[in-house]
Design a protein around this motif. Sequence first.
Motif, PDB file in Angstrom:
ATOM      1  N   SER A   6       0.848  -1.195   0.000  1.00  0.00           N
ATOM      2  CA  SER A   6       0.000   0.000   0.000  1.00  0.00           C
ATOM      3  C   SER A   6       0.882   1.242   0.000  1.00  0.00           C
ATOM      4  O   SER A   6       2.091   1.170   0.227  1.00  0.00           O
ATOM      5  CB  SER A   6      -0.930   0.001   1.219  1.00  0.00           C
ATOM      6  N   GLY A   7       0.237   2.363  -0.228  1.00  0.00           N
ATOM      7  CA  GLY A   7       0.971   3.613  -0.230  1.00  0.00           C
ATOM      8  C   GLY A   7       0.039   4.793  -0.379  1.00  0.00           C
ATOM      9  O   GLY A   7      -1.183   4.650  -0.442  1.00  0.00           O
ATOM     10  N   THR A   8       0.634   5.957  -0.436  1.00  0.00           N
ATOM     11  CA  THR A   8      -0.077   7.202  -0.687  1.00  0.00           C
ATOM     12  C   THR A   8       0.706   7.932  -1.762  1.00  0.00           C
ATOM     13  O   THR A   8       1.920   8.091  -1.641  1.00  0.00           O
ATOM     14  CB  THR A   8      -0.170   8.070   0.582  1.00  0.00           C
ATOM     15  N   GLY A   9       0.023   8.341  -2.802  1.00  0.00           N
ATOM     16  CA  GLY A   9       0.706   9.049  -3.877  1.00  0.00           C
ATOM     17  C   GLY A   9      -0.140   9.088  -5.130  1.00  0.00           C
ATOM     18  O   GLY A   9      -1.352   8.881  -5.094  1.00  0.00           O
ATOM     19  N   ARG A  10       0.524   9.319  -6.225  1.00  0.00           N
ATOM     20  CA  ARG A  10      -0.136   9.460  -7.520  1.00  0.00           C
ATOM     21  C   ARG A  10      -0.647   8.098  -8.006  1.00  0.00           C
ATOM     22  O   ARG A  10       0.069   7.106  -7.969  1.00  0.00           O
ATOM     23  CB  ARG A  10       0.859  10.024  -8.524  1.00  0.00           C
ATOM     24  N   VAL A  11      -1.889   8.095  -8.476  1.00  0.00           N
ATOM     25  CA  VAL A  11      -2.498   6.896  -9.056  1.00  0.00           C
ATOM     26  C   VAL A  11      -3.098   7.280 -10.401  1.00  0.00           C
ATOM     27  O   VAL A  11      -3.830   8.268 -10.500  1.00  0.00           O
ATOM     28  CB  VAL A  11      -3.586   6.304  -8.131  1.00  0.00           C
ATOM     29  N   THR A  12      -2.781   6.491 -11.414  1.00  0.00           N
ATOM     30  CA  THR A  12      -3.351   6.682 -12.742  1.00  0.00           C
ATOM     31  C   THR A  12      -4.312   5.536 -13.011  1.00  0.00           C
ATOM     32  O   THR A  12      -3.956   4.371 -12.844  1.00  0.00           O
ATOM     33  CB  THR A  12      -2.241   6.710 -13.808  1.00  0.00           C
ATOM     34  N   LEU A  13      -5.537   5.877 -13.399  1.00  0.00           N
ATOM     35  CA  LEU A  13      -6.583   4.899 -13.703  1.00  0.00           C
ATOM     36  C   LEU A  13      -6.914   5.008 -15.184  1.00  0.00           C
ATOM     37  O   LEU A  13      -7.045   6.118 -15.714  1.00  0.00           O
ATOM     38  CB  LEU A  13      -7.830   5.194 -12.875  1.00  0.00           C
ATOM     39  N   PHE A  14      -7.067   3.840 -15.840  1.00  0.00           N
ATOM     40  CA  PHE A  14      -7.338   3.874 -17.275  1.00  0.00           C
ATOM     41  C   PHE A  14      -8.096   2.613 -17.700  1.00  0.00           C
ATOM     42  O   PHE A  14      -7.876   1.534 -17.142  1.00  0.00           O
ATOM     43  CB  PHE A  14      -6.043   4.014 -18.075  1.00  0.00           C
ATOM     44  N   PRO A  15      -8.994   2.760 -18.684  1.00  0.00           N
ATOM     45  CA  PRO A  15      -9.679   1.582 -19.214  1.00  0.00           C
ATOM     46  C   PRO A  15      -8.684   0.735 -20.007  1.00  0.00           C
ATOM     47  O   PRO A  15      -7.764   1.267 -20.631  1.00  0.00           O
ATOM     48  CB  PRO A  15     -10.763   2.149 -20.118  1.00  0.00           C
ATOM     49  N   LEU A  16      -8.865  -0.580 -19.931  1.00  0.00           N
ATOM     50  CA  LEU A  16      -7.960  -1.490 -20.629  1.00  0.00           C
ATOM     51  C   LEU A  16      -8.754  -2.623 -21.250  1.00  0.00           C
ATOM     52  O   LEU A  16      -9.490  -3.328 -20.554  1.00  0.00           O
ATOM     53  CB  LEU A  16      -6.926  -2.051 -19.643  1.00  0.00           C
ATOM     54  N   LEU A  17      -8.609  -2.782 -22.559  1.00  0.00           N
ATOM     55  CA  LEU A  17      -9.200  -3.919 -23.255  1.00  0.00           C
ATOM     56  C   LEU A  17      -8.367  -5.129 -22.874  1.00  0.00           C
ATOM     57  O   LEU A  17      -7.200  -5.216 -23.237  1.00  0.00           O
ATOM     58  CB  LEU A  17      -9.181  -3.694 -24.768  1.00  0.00           C
ATOM     59  N   HIS A  18      -8.945  -6.059 -22.105  1.00  0.00           N
ATOM     60  CA  HIS A  18      -8.120  -7.169 -21.654  1.00  0.00           C
ATOM     61  C   HIS A  18      -8.534  -8.516 -22.211  1.00  0.00           C
ATOM     62  O   HIS A  18      -7.759  -9.468 -22.152  1.00  0.00           O
ATOM     63  CB  HIS A  18      -7.996  -7.202 -20.130  1.00  0.00           C
ATOM     64  N   LEU A  19      -9.717  -8.632 -22.773  1.00  0.00           N
ATOM     65  CA  LEU A  19     -10.110  -9.850 -23.486  1.00  0.00           C
ATOM     66  C   LEU A  19     -10.730  -9.451 -24.817  1.00  0.00           C
ATOM     67  O   LEU A  19     -11.802  -8.852 -24.850  1.00  0.00           O
ATOM     68  CB  LEU A  19     -11.103 -10.682 -22.664  1.00  0.00           C
ATOM     69  N   TRP A  20     -10.024  -9.730 -25.870  1.00  0.00           N
ATOM     70  CA  TRP A  20     -10.473  -9.383 -27.208  1.00  0.00           C
ATOM     71  C   TRP A  20     -11.749 -10.138 -27.526  1.00  0.00           C
ATOM     72  O   TRP A  20     -11.873 -11.284 -27.164  1.00  0.00           O
ATOM     73  CB  TRP A  20      -9.366  -9.742 -28.222  1.00  0.00           C
ATOM     74  N   PRO A  21     -12.729  -9.535 -28.136  1.00  0.00           N
ATOM     75  CA  PRO A  21     -12.687  -8.225 -28.779  1.00  0.00           C
ATOM     76  C   PRO A  21     -13.362  -7.119 -27.980  1.00  0.00           C
ATOM     77  O   PRO A  21     -13.269  -5.968 -28.357  1.00  0.00           O
ATOM     78  CB  PRO A  21     -13.454  -8.472 -30.080  1.00  0.00           C
ATOM     79  N   LEU A  76       4.355  -2.895 -17.579  1.00  0.00           N
ATOM     80  CA  LEU A  76       4.985  -1.628 -17.191  1.00  0.00           C
ATOM     81  C   LEU A  76       4.874  -0.591 -18.303  1.00  0.00           C
ATOM     82  O   LEU A  76       4.576   0.579 -18.045  1.00  0.00           O
ATOM     83  CB  LEU A  76       6.455  -1.853 -16.834  1.00  0.00           C
ATOM     84  N   CYS A  77       5.095  -1.003 -19.529  1.00  0.00           N
ATOM     85  CA  CYS A  77       5.003  -0.084 -20.664  1.00  0.00           C
ATOM     86  C   CYS A  77       3.586   0.459 -20.810  1.00  0.00           C
ATOM     87  O   CYS A  77       3.380   1.654 -21.024  1.00  0.00           O
ATOM     88  CB  CYS A  77       5.443  -0.792 -21.942  1.00  0.00           C
ATOM     89  N   THR A  78       2.601  -0.410 -20.670  1.00  0.00           N
ATOM     90  CA  THR A  78       1.202   0.001 -20.794  1.00  0.00           C
ATOM     91  C   THR A  78       0.822   0.990 -19.699  1.00  0.00           C
ATOM     92  O   THR A  78       0.212   2.032 -19.959  1.00  0.00           O
ATOM     93  CB  THR A  78       0.285  -1.234 -20.757  1.00  0.00           C
ATOM     94  N   ALA A  79       1.201   0.693 -18.462  1.00  0.00           N
ATOM     95  CA  ALA A  79       0.860   1.573 -17.338  1.00  0.00           C
ATOM     96  C   ALA A  79       1.580   2.916 -17.451  1.00  0.00           C
ATOM     97  O   ALA A  79       0.968   3.984 -17.287  1.00  0.00           O
ATOM     98  CB  ALA A  79       1.211   0.884 -16.019  1.00  0.00           C
ATOM     99  N   TRP A  80       2.874   2.870 -17.725  1.00  0.00           N
ATOM    100  CA  TRP A  80       3.648   4.103 -17.828  1.00  0.00           C
ATOM    101  C   TRP A  80       3.137   4.966 -18.978  1.00  0.00           C
ATOM    102  O   TRP A  80       3.018   6.187 -18.852  1.00  0.00           O
ATOM    103  CB  TRP A  80       5.127   3.756 -18.014  1.00  0.00           C
ATOM    104  N   SER A  81       2.800   4.327 -20.103  1.00  0.00           N
ATOM    105  CA  SER A  81       2.271   5.070 -21.249  1.00  0.00           C
ATOM    106  C   SER A  81       0.931   5.711 -20.924  1.00  0.00           C
ATOM    107  O   SER A  81       0.651   6.834 -21.348  1.00  0.00           O
ATOM    108  CB  SER A  81       2.125   4.140 -22.455  1.00  0.00           C
ATOM    109  N   ALA A  82       0.084   4.988 -20.169  1.00  0.00           N
ATOM    110  CA  ALA A  82      -1.216   5.551 -19.781  1.00  0.00           C
ATOM    111  C   ALA A  82      -1.035   6.788 -18.906  1.00  0.00           C
ATOM    112  O   ALA A  82      -1.852   7.700 -18.946  1.00  0.00           O
ATOM    113  CB  ALA A  82      -2.036   4.501 -19.039  1.00  0.00           C
TER     114      ALA A  82
END
Length: 147
Positions: A6-21, A76-82
Motif C-alpha cells: 500500500s501507499g499514498t501518492g499518484r495513481v493513474t486509472l485507465f480503461p484497458l481492453l483485456h479480453l479481445w474483442p 509496465l510499458c502500458t501503465a507508464w504510457s497511460a
Amino acid sequence: MAREISGTGRVTLFPLLHLWPDIYGVAAYATTGHFGVTAAVGYIPIPEVPDMSLLDVGARHTGLNADRSAHAEWVLCTAWSARTIRKPGSLDLPEVEWSLEWDSRAEPKGNGGNMYGHSELYVGRFALTDELLMKQARELLPHPAGV
C-alpha cells in the motif's frame, strides 16, 4: 493470508481492453519504494467484469516464446504510457491512499533490470481507500455504444 502492499501518492486509472474483442476493465498504476522503484499495477474490481490477470494480458501481447519478464515489461510499458500520454476516459489522482492485493510479482530484465525506473512489478487487485474515488474509478469502464 493476503499479500498486500500500500501507499499514498499518484495513481493513474485507465480503461484497458483485456479480453479481445470487447471485454474492458479498469487498470490502476501507482509506485512505491525508494524513488518509486516498485510498480503496483492492478485492476479495479467491478462486479460485471471478469478479474483481470495483467501478466496473462501481457503474455497475449508478447508472444508464445516470451518469458515472464517480457510480460512484466509489457504491463509496465502500458501503465507508464497511460500515465505519460493520458487518453480520454482516464483519471490521474495526484495524492491518494491505495492498496494492492497482489497475486504475482515479476522483474523486468531489459535495460539492466530497470524499466521506466522500476526494478520490480506487483500485479493484482487494486483499491483506493476513498470509496467515492473507487466509485469514480469503476465509472471509467467503457460501455458499448447504445447501452
